[in-house]
Design a protein around this motif. Structure first.
Motif, mmCIF file in Angstrom:
data_model
loop_
_atom_site.group_PDB
_atom_site.id
_atom_site.type_symbol
_atom_site.label_atom_id
_atom_site.label_comp_id
_atom_site.label_asym_id
_atom_site.label_seq_id
_atom_site.Cartn_x
_atom_site.Cartn_y
_atom_site.Cartn_z
ATOM 1 N N UNK A 69 41.596 50.789 82.079
ATOM 2 C CA UNK A 69 41.832 52.078 81.427
ATOM 3 C C UNK A 69 41.705 53.135 82.515
ATOM 4 N N UNK A 70 42.806 53.616 83.034
ATOM 5 C CA UNK A 70 42.731 54.576 84.146
ATOM 6 C C UNK A 70 41.989 55.835 83.736
ATOM 7 N N UNK A 71 41.337 56.508 84.694
ATOM 8 C CA UNK A 71 40.632 57.755 84.372
ATOM 9 C C UNK A 71 41.583 58.783 83.774
ATOM 10 N N UNK A 72 41.135 59.424 82.713
ATOM 11 C CA UNK A 72 41.914 60.481 82.081
ATOM 12 C C UNK A 72 41.265 61.827 82.397
ATOM 13 N N UNK A 73 42.077 62.799 82.672
ATOM 14 C CA UNK A 73 41.571 64.120 83.007
ATOM 15 C C UNK A 73 41.678 65.050 81.791
ATOM 16 N N UNK A 74 41.120 64.611 80.661
ATOM 17 C CA UNK A 74 41.137 65.446 79.468
ATOM 18 C C UNK A 74 40.167 66.613 79.605
ATOM 19 N N UNK A 75 39.097 66.418 80.357
ATOM 20 C CA UNK A 75 38.104 67.453 80.592
ATOM 21 C C UNK A 75 37.873 67.564 82.097
ATOM 22 N N UNK A 76 37.553 68.744 82.582
ATOM 23 C CA UNK A 76 37.189 68.857 83.998
ATOM 24 C C UNK A 76 35.920 68.053 84.276
ATOM 25 N N UNK A 77 35.881 67.474 85.465
ATOM 26 C CA UNK A 77 34.828 66.518 85.820
ATOM 27 C C UNK A 77 33.800 67.139 86.757
ATOM 28 N N UNK A 78 32.535 66.913 86.446
ATOM 29 C CA UNK A 78 31.421 67.301 87.318
ATOM 30 C C UNK A 78 30.888 66.051 88.002
ATOM 31 N N UNK A 79 30.758 66.081 89.313
ATOM 32 C CA UNK A 79 30.138 64.991 90.051
ATOM 33 C C UNK A 79 28.695 65.327 90.360
ATOM 34 N N UNK A 80 27.790 64.417 90.026
ATOM 35 C CA UNK A 80 26.361 64.640 90.250
ATOM 36 C C UNK A 80 25.783 63.431 90.976
ATOM 37 N N UNK A 81 24.872 63.663 91.921
ATOM 38 C CA UNK A 81 24.186 62.572 92.594
ATOM 39 C C UNK A 81 22.731 62.530 92.165
ATOM 40 N N UNK A 82 22.179 61.312 92.137
ATOM 41 C CA UNK A 82 20.780 61.160 91.754
ATOM 42 C C UNK A 82 20.299 59.770 92.143
ATOM 43 N N UNK A 83 19.014 59.568 91.977
ATOM 44 C CA UNK A 83 18.429 58.235 91.959
ATOM 45 C C UNK A 83 18.030 57.956 90.517
ATOM 46 N N UNK A 84 17.334 56.841 90.287
ATOM 47 C CA UNK A 84 16.878 56.550 88.938
ATOM 48 C C UNK A 84 15.886 57.593 88.443
ATOM 49 N N UNK A 85 15.691 57.613 87.130
ATOM 50 C CA UNK A 85 14.863 58.648 86.513
ATOM 51 C C UNK A 85 13.396 58.556 86.901
ATOM 52 N N UNK A 86 12.971 57.452 87.507
ATOM 53 C CA UNK A 86 11.588 57.384 87.980
ATOM 54 C C UNK A 86 11.361 58.288 89.185
ATOM 55 N N UNK A 87 12.445 58.633 89.899
ATOM 56 C CA UNK A 87 12.338 59.491 91.080
ATOM 57 C C UNK A 87 12.889 60.889 90.839
ATOM 58 N N UNK A 88 14.027 60.979 90.141
ATOM 59 C CA UNK A 88 14.697 62.256 89.908
ATOM 60 C C UNK A 88 15.140 62.322 88.446
ATOM 61 N N UNK A 89 14.796 63.399 87.771
ATOM 62 C CA UNK A 89 14.966 63.443 86.312
ATOM 63 C C UNK A 89 15.913 64.537 85.827
ATOM 64 N N UNK A 90 16.463 65.355 86.709
ATOM 65 C CA UNK A 90 17.231 66.519 86.289
ATOM 66 C C UNK A 90 18.481 66.167 85.499
ATOM 67 N N UNK A 91 19.057 64.960 85.717
ATOM 68 C CA UNK A 91 20.284 64.636 84.995
ATOM 69 C C UNK A 91 20.049 64.490 83.491
#
Length: 409
Positions: A180-202
């Motif tokens: 299922x190819x990516x659809x651009x129905x909505x603008x996309x935000x790219x976010x980087x993180x580690x798991x929630x044990x280290x970083x929780x902002x997501x």
């Protein structure tokens, strides 16, 4: 189920039997096959759909030029350039639905360039004698490359080789049918993180951004995730990035093999994509947990995350070096940049009272950022920890302000 066309690439002079077998299995399963020969010296037993001459010419060269180099490495780079361009053009013309490349180290080197020439969502498989090997750096891999180990396949067909190739044929054809190819129905935000044990902002940010009408993709910043993030950022896939875990940059400048490559923290900036950045977990360098501890890290505190991954805690001068790497890269950005600097810590293990907290080291990092921040970067000093609610609300405030100004689509 409609038939799908698979582009099969390899050196048909030396691997004709193996490539032929791969094509036969695809056809037996109802698929169609296009073939591309990337050999230099020899000729295939029967004509391919795209010859080695076609490949070299696409890259602005010729087989004669490749031979005249007198060096197989340079010759294969000529073929790699041509194969990448030809593959990209054929896909733009809807000539195939998925691609598979077969090779040893030479063929794999070429395959990595070809995969990178195709957009995310196009099934791309590499069947290689060095699949999953440390020979292959993270930054050479396209975001959705699939690899299959070509066991027992160095020279000629055998029962072990057939088992690997038949699975590969089924995998690439199945992917072509199921993707299922990516659809651009909505603008996309790219976010980087580690798991929630280290970083929780997501946890608060993802639903908040979705409520604003955006799709959010969170990338695991452990080398491969950052590579995928940078690749897509460079392509302009994101309306904005929340690049809040830049630990891979510290990994790279400190020589760790767990790296997203030398261009980490550059893709969005060079593309002009608005970027909100925070140096999450900047104080840690990841190393392979099951390797002996390199001598340079003797005496450093460390966190053994699991059997695969250990994180070493940087000292003061090492942190200053990582700070300068951040500001040097952000200085090259052509779009808006906000750098968020939570002064109470940038990872859960760096909180006051936590095992890896180093107040002096944190202050040295912050002071170096503040001393070297370039004029194009809007610095936000936040009296909070990166996992506190104030950090997330500050990020959203910057984002909303940029949206109101028309900087984010």
């Amino acid at each position: 189920m409609s038939d799908k066309t698979i582009l099969v690439i390899g050196t048909f002079d030396t691997k004709n039997d193996e490539l032929g077998f791969l094509g036969d299995i695809i056809r037996e399963q109802g698929g169609r096959v296009l073939t591309m020969d990337v050999s230099v010296l020899g000729n295939p037993l029967r004509a391919t759909d795209y010859s080695k001459h076609d490949v070299a010419a696409e890259g602005g060269s010729s087989i004669e030029n490749a031979i005249d180099t007198g060096d197989e490495n340079h010759a294969m780079q000529i073929m790699a350039a041509g194969a990448a361009l030809l593959t990209s053009r054929l896909y733009s013309e809807s000539r195939f639905d998925a691609m598979i490349v077969l090779g040893g180290t030479m063929g794999t080197d070429l395959a990595l360039d070809v995969c990178s020439a195709l957009p995310l969502g196009v099934p791309k498989y590499i069947v290689s004698t060095v699949s999953f090997s440390p020979l292959i750096p993270a930054w050479r891999l396209a975001a959705d490359t699939q690899m299959i180990l070509w066991a027992g396949g160095l020279y000629g067909l055998n029962s072990i080789c057939r088992a690997s190739l038949s699975q590969a044929a089924g995998a690439v054809l199945g992917s072509a049918r199921a993707v299922i190819p990516p659809e651009r129905k909505k603008p996309l935000i790219g976010m980087t993180s580690l798991g929630a044990s280290a970083l929780k902002y997501m946890v608060p940010l993802k639903p908040a951004l979705e409520e604003r009408g955006y799709e959010v993709a969170v990338f695991h910043a452990t080398g491969m995730g950052g590579r995928a993030f940078e690749s897509l950022a460079r392509q302009g896939a994101f309306a904005c990035v929340f690049d809040f875990c830049t630990q891979e940059l510290g990994n790279h400048v400190n020589g760790s093999i767990i790296s997203a490559g030398p261009d980490r923290l550059t893709g969005a900036g060079l593309n002009g994509t608005p970027q909100i950045v925070a140096p999450g977990c900047y104080d840690l360098v990841d190393i392979v947990g099951w390797h002996p501890l390199p001598g340079k890290w003797t005496g450093h505190s460390r966190h053994e995350h699991n059997r695969l991954l250990t994180s070493v805690v940087l000292n003061g001068e090492e942190r200053r070096h990582v700070a300068r790497a951040h500001t040097e890269r952000l200085a090259k950005a052509t779009g808006p940049v906000a750098l968020l600097l939570p002064i109470l810590g940038l990872g859960e293990w760096d909180r006051e009272g936590a095992d890896l907290h180093d107040r002096t080291g944190l202050e040295l990092f912050i002071s170096e950022i503040e001393a070297t921040v370039p004029a194009n970067v809007d610095l936000h000093r936040i009296d909070a920890h990166i996992n506190d609610a104030l950090f997330a609300t500050t990020a959203l405030r910057v984002f909303d302000d940029w949206c109101e100004k028309g900087l984010i689509a």
